[in-house]
Scaffold this active site. Structure first.
Site: not given
Length: 356
Positions: A97, A135, A159, A331
């Site tokens: 992020s 997450g 996960n 991107c």
């Protein structure tokens, strides 16, 4: 009907050309500029009354949905990206992020640390607290907090089996004994344990019903605890990632599943049934835009190595080129989108909540 079919075919043919690397970077940027202007025209209303009504209606529509849709094939492929590729494209911490760029000379590695330091400051992290990272990805924030605050007990939830294995391997290398990783879907996770601080970075985008999500997470917040959320947003309006029109190549190519939401900077303020807002910030779209530029440069600078990694991972040269092109376009398109109007359209929102 003939016109509609022709437009759909045109988009399908364009996507094929993109996948085969037949569309130049400049063409992608130009097409993205057009797409951005269409979205802005769609999103901005003539009066503030209409603008607010649109947002409130959207927020209310989310309350009738499931917490999140099932993770689909695209999401699974994004979670299980070959690790050597991430080491090439991302910075040292593998933060998936945006980072915080103090200026254009800030390196990608520096930006990742600057942003995580900002998270810790705004979430009011103190040594000795219990931390939950929802997450957690490849553990960039989990490991950052665990190293910086050795007295904190940090729990991450992912996960992905490969992500958990990577984080635990890093803990051994860094001699960290204050990290626990739980392998679970956040929406299905249950615990009676409460935490002093909870992070949800780049997670809200995968949720549909924010009310159900925040209700669930609120049960994990300790008395006097805090929840820190960061999400991508547009400053004014919100929308589902569904095709804007029949010419919408961007959504069809980048987000074909339609499971993500682009929220507005203020939308979480409408979901305070179980939590209350303590503070709220936005960060310029310049930060993600510069990050995507850096990702693209690193990818291009190491393109031969990336080809080898993808050929080995995906099993064919054709599929390798398809995914290289996907990440390049990802991107380019997002660097363009977040730079719109000097970073003052699409941006990042950070919200600090306390338990009600």
């Amino acid at each position: 009907m003939e016109t509609k079919q022709t437009k759909k075919e045109a988009v399908a043919n364009l996507i094929k050309r993109i996948e085969h690397g037949e569309v130049s970077d400049e063409e992608i940027r130009g097409m993205m500029k057009i797409q951005v202007q269409k979205r802005l025209k769609w999103g901005y209303k003539p009066t503030h009354e209409q603008q607010l009504a649109q947002l409130v209606t959207f927020a209310q529509s989310l309350k009738g949905m499931e917490m999140a849709e099932e993770v689909d094939t695209l999401d699974a492929e994004l979670y299980e990206i070959p690790l050597p590729f991430l080491h090439i494209m991302c910075g040292k911490t593998l933060k998936f992020s945006p980072g915080y760029f103090k200026d254009e000379s800030t390196t990608l590695d520096e930006s990742e640390v600057y942003m995580m330091d900002l998270y810790c400051e705004r979430a009011q992290i103190k040594d000795g607290q219990s931390i939950l990272d929802l997450g957690c990805g490849h553990g960039s924030l989990t490991l950052h907090v665990a190293q910086k605050y050795r007295g904190c007990k940090v729990t991450g939830i992912t996960n992905s089996v490969s992500q958990k294995e990577f984080i635990m391997d890093q803990c051994k290398k860094l001699d960290l004994s204050n990290v626990e990783i739980i392998l679970e879907d956040v929406t299905k996770f249950e615990t009676e344990i409460t935490y002093d601080r909870i992070f949800a970075v780049a997670l809200i985008e995968h949720m549909k019903n924010y009310e159900l999500f925040l209700k669930k997470v609120s049960t994990w917040i300790a008395q006097y605890g805090l929840l820190f959320v960061e999400h991508h947003c547009h400053k004014v309006f919100a929308y589902q990632y569904e095709p804007l029109d029949e010419d919408d190549w961007y959504t069809e190519y980048i987000f074909p599943s339609g499971t993500l939401v682009m929220s507005s900077s203020s939308i979480l303020l409408y979901f305070q049934e179980d939590v209350s807002v303590v503070n709220h910030w936005t960060l310029s779209g310049k930060h993600p835009s510069l990050g995507f530029k850096q990702w693209l440069k690193r990818l291009d600078d190491n393109i031969d190595e990336v080809k080898e990694i993808f050929e080995s991972f995906y099993g064919s040269k054709e599929k390798a080129m398809k995914f290289i092109t996907y990440w390049r376009v990802f991107c380019i398109a997002h660097s363009q989108m977040y730079s719109t109007n000097n970073g003052e359209e699409w941006m990042l929102s950070q919200v600090l909540f306390k338990k009600k």
